[in-house]
Motif scaffolding. Structure first.
Motif, PDB file in Angstrom:
ATOM      1  N   ASP A   1       0.860  -1.179   0.000  1.00 10.86           N
ATOM      2  CA  ASP A   1       0.000   0.000   0.000  1.00 10.86           C
ATOM      3  C   ASP A   1       0.897   1.229   0.000  1.00 10.86           C
ATOM      4  OD1 ASP A   1      -2.409  -1.332   0.006  1.00 10.86           O
ATOM      5  OD2 ASP A   1      -2.510  -1.463   2.189  1.00 10.86           O
ATOM      6  N   TYR A   2       0.424   2.333  -0.543  1.00 10.20           N
ATOM      7  CA  TYR A   2       1.276   3.515  -0.624  1.00 10.20           C
ATOM      8  C   TYR A   2       0.431   4.782  -0.751  1.00 10.20           C
ATOM      9  CZ  TYR A   2       0.255   3.144  -5.627  1.00 10.20           C
ATOM     10  OH  TYR A   2      -0.387   3.058  -6.842  1.00 10.20           O
ATOM     11  N   GLN A   3       1.089   5.905  -0.461  1.00 10.13           N
ATOM     12  CA  GLN A   3       0.510   7.226  -0.675  1.00 10.13           C
ATOM     13  C   GLN A   3       1.508   8.051  -1.476  1.00 10.13           C
ATOM     14  OE1 GLN A   3      -0.976   9.166   2.884  1.00 10.13           O
ATOM     15  NE2 GLN A   3      -1.466   7.196   3.848  1.00 10.13           N
TER      16      GLN A   3
ATOM     17  N   ILE B   1       6.867   8.256  -3.079  1.00 10.18           N
ATOM     18  CA  ILE B   1       5.748   7.657  -2.348  1.00 10.18           C
ATOM     19  C   ILE B   1       6.185   7.249  -0.952  1.00 10.18           C
ATOM     20  CG2 ILE B   1       4.696   6.791  -4.484  1.00 10.18           C
ATOM     21  CD1 ILE B   1       5.585   3.965  -3.603  1.00 10.18           C
TER      22      ILE B   1
ATOM     23  N   ARG C   1       0.211   8.426  10.727  1.00  9.52           N
ATOM     24  CA  ARG C   1      -0.668   9.110   9.772  1.00  9.52           C
ATOM     25  C   ARG C   1      -0.425  10.614   9.806  1.00  9.52           C
ATOM     26  NH1 ARG C   1      -4.294   5.328  12.061  1.00  9.52           N
ATOM     27  NH2 ARG C   1      -5.470   6.925  13.179  1.00  9.52           N
TER      28      ARG C   1
ATOM     29  N   GLU D   1       0.926  13.172   6.815  1.00  9.19           N
ATOM     30  CA  GLU D   1       0.211  14.395   6.449  1.00  9.19           C
ATOM     31  C   GLU D   1       1.139  15.604   6.522  1.00  9.19           C
ATOM     32  OE1 GLU D   1      -2.282  17.027   5.040  1.00  9.19           O
ATOM     33  OE2 GLU D   1      -2.598  14.854   5.015  1.00  9.19           O
TER      34      GLU D   1
ATOM     35  N   ARG E   1       3.199  15.524   3.361  1.00 16.45           N
ATOM     36  CA  ARG E   1       2.400  15.942   2.203  1.00 16.45           C
ATOM     37  C   ARG E   1       2.216  17.457   2.182  1.00 16.45           C
ATOM     38  NH1 ARG E   1      -0.631  11.132   3.182  1.00 16.45           N
ATOM     39  NH2 ARG E   1      -2.093  12.331   4.448  1.00 16.45           N
TER      40      ARG E   1
END
Length: 307
Positions: free
Chosen positions: A156-158, A280, A294, A298, A301
Motif C-alpha cells: 500500500d502507498y501514498q 511515495i 498518519r 500528512e 504531504r
C-alpha cells in the motif's frame, strides 16, 4: 505458537546465528539455545540444520517461519493499535529511506513532529543501496519512502510529490550558455545531444535516477562516456560541481547540496518533456498505521505542497 516464541525463531532465521539473534533479542546465547532445543524436542523435529555455525531452516522450519511471520505481524499491529488507543502520544515510528531523501524530506519534519509528539521515538534507517521492498520485509519497519520506477503492486502507498530530474553541471561549464527558456519546463532547457561526448557520473540503472538517465540517453540516441557509477546521489552532485562531469539528480537533492556548498553548480531541464519522478510512502498491505504515523505522512504531504 506464542508471540515470544515466534519472535525468537524469526530472529534465528534472520541472523542465521544463535549469538547474533540472542543479541538482537537482548537475551543470553545459552538461554536462546536452550529455548530452541526445548521447542524442537516438543515438536519432535529440528527447525534448523547447522552448517559451519550457521542456521538454515529445515522444511519444518520453513513452515514454522511462515506462520511465525503472521503471528509477529499481528502482534506488532495489535501493540501499535493498543498504544494508539491507550496513550495517543507515545510510541515509535521506524522509517526506511534513501540517505539523500533523509536529508531533504525527513529532516525538515523532525522538529515539528517532535513538537507534536514529544514522546514518540523516530528511528530513521538510511541506506545508499536502498531497496524499498527489502526494507518492508523487516517487520519493524512502519514506512518506507522512495522515488519509484513504477507503482508497487505488493505494498500500500501514498503519493507524496512529483519532481523533476535535472541535469547538473559546474557553474562555468561552457554548454551552460546554450540553455534556453522553453515552455513547460521549470529550469533552463538544454539539448541533451550537446553532451554526447561529455563524461557522466551516473547512479546505477536499478536506481530510479539512474534508470531515467539511461532512458534519456536512449531517447536522444546518444551513448556518452561514463566516468563513474555510484549509488551515492550526493557524491554524483558534488563531482558535477567539481567539474568532473555531468550528473542527474532529483531537483530537491540538487538544491539541498548546492545550497550547502556555495552554489557551485547549475541545473537544467532536459528531454522532450520534463523528466519526472514520483515520491511515495509505502507500507505493508492492510497494515494498521498508528495516528502519529498518519500525522507524520500528512506533515510531509503538506511540506511537499508548500514546496
Amino acid at each position: 505458537m506464542e508471540l515470544k516464541e515466534a519472535r525468537y525463531i524469526l530472529a534465528i532465521a534472520r541472523h542465521q546465528s544463535i549469538g547474533k539473534a540472542a543479541e538482537s533479542l537482548y537475551i543470553s546465547q545459552p538461554s536462546l539455545s536452550k529455548y530452541l532445543k526445548n521447542l524442537e524436542e516438543r515438536l519432535g523435529a529440528p527447525l534448523f540444520s547447522r552448517h559451519e555455525n550457521r542456521y538454515y531452516p529445515t522444511y519444518m522450519g520453513e513452515r514454522y517461519l511462515h506462520y511465525a511471520e503472521q503471528i509477529v505481524a499481528c502482534g506488532d499491529e495489535w501493540m501499535q493499535e493498543y498504544d494508539d488507543i491507550a496513550h495517543r502520544q507515545r510510541g515509535r515510528l521506524n522509517i526506511a529511506v534513501p540517505i539523500m531523501m533523509g536529508s531533504t524530506l525527513i529532516e525538515p519534519m523532525l522538529a515539528p513532529f517532535h513538537k507534536r509528539y514529544p514522546y514518540v521515538t523516530l528511528n530513521i534507517m538510511e541506506a545508499v543501496n536502498f531497496i524499498a521492498e527489502n526494507s518492508l520485509e523487516i517487520s519493524s519497519i512502519d514506512l518506507t519512502l522512495y522515488n519509484i520506477h513504477e507503482f508497487p503492486e505488493t505494498m500500500d502507498y501514498q503519493i507524496l510529490r512529483s519532481e523533476e530530474i535535472v541535469l547538473v553541471l559546474h557553474e562555468n561549464h561552457p554548454l551552460a550558455a546554450k540553455a534556453i527558456t522553453r515552455p513547460g519546463f521549470r529550469y533552463p532547457w538544454l539539448d541533451l545531444s550537446l553532451l554526447k561526448e561529455e563524461n557522466f557520473i551516473l547512479l546505477y540503472p536499478d536506481q530510479n535516477t539512474g534508470g531515467i538517465a539511461l532512458d534519456l540517453f536512449k531517447e536522444y540516441n546518444i551513448n556518452p562516456p561514463i566516468s563513474l557509477h555510484t549509488r551515492n546521489s550526493s557524491m554524483s552532485i558534488h563531482l558535477a560541481m567539481d567539474g568532473v562531469g555531468a550528473a542527474f539528480a532529483p531537483e530537491s537533492y540538487f538544491h539541498h547540496e548546492n545550497q550547502y556548498t556555495g552554489n557551485r553548480a547549475l541545473c537544467f531541464s532536459v528531454g522532450h518533456k520534463p523528466a519526472l519522478t514520483t515520491t511515495i510512502a509505502a507500507y505493508r498491505k492492510n497494515r494498521y498505521l498508528p495516528q502519529h504515523a498518519r500525522d507524520f505522512l500528512e506533515m510531509i504531504r503538506e511540506y511537499c505542497r508548500e514546496k
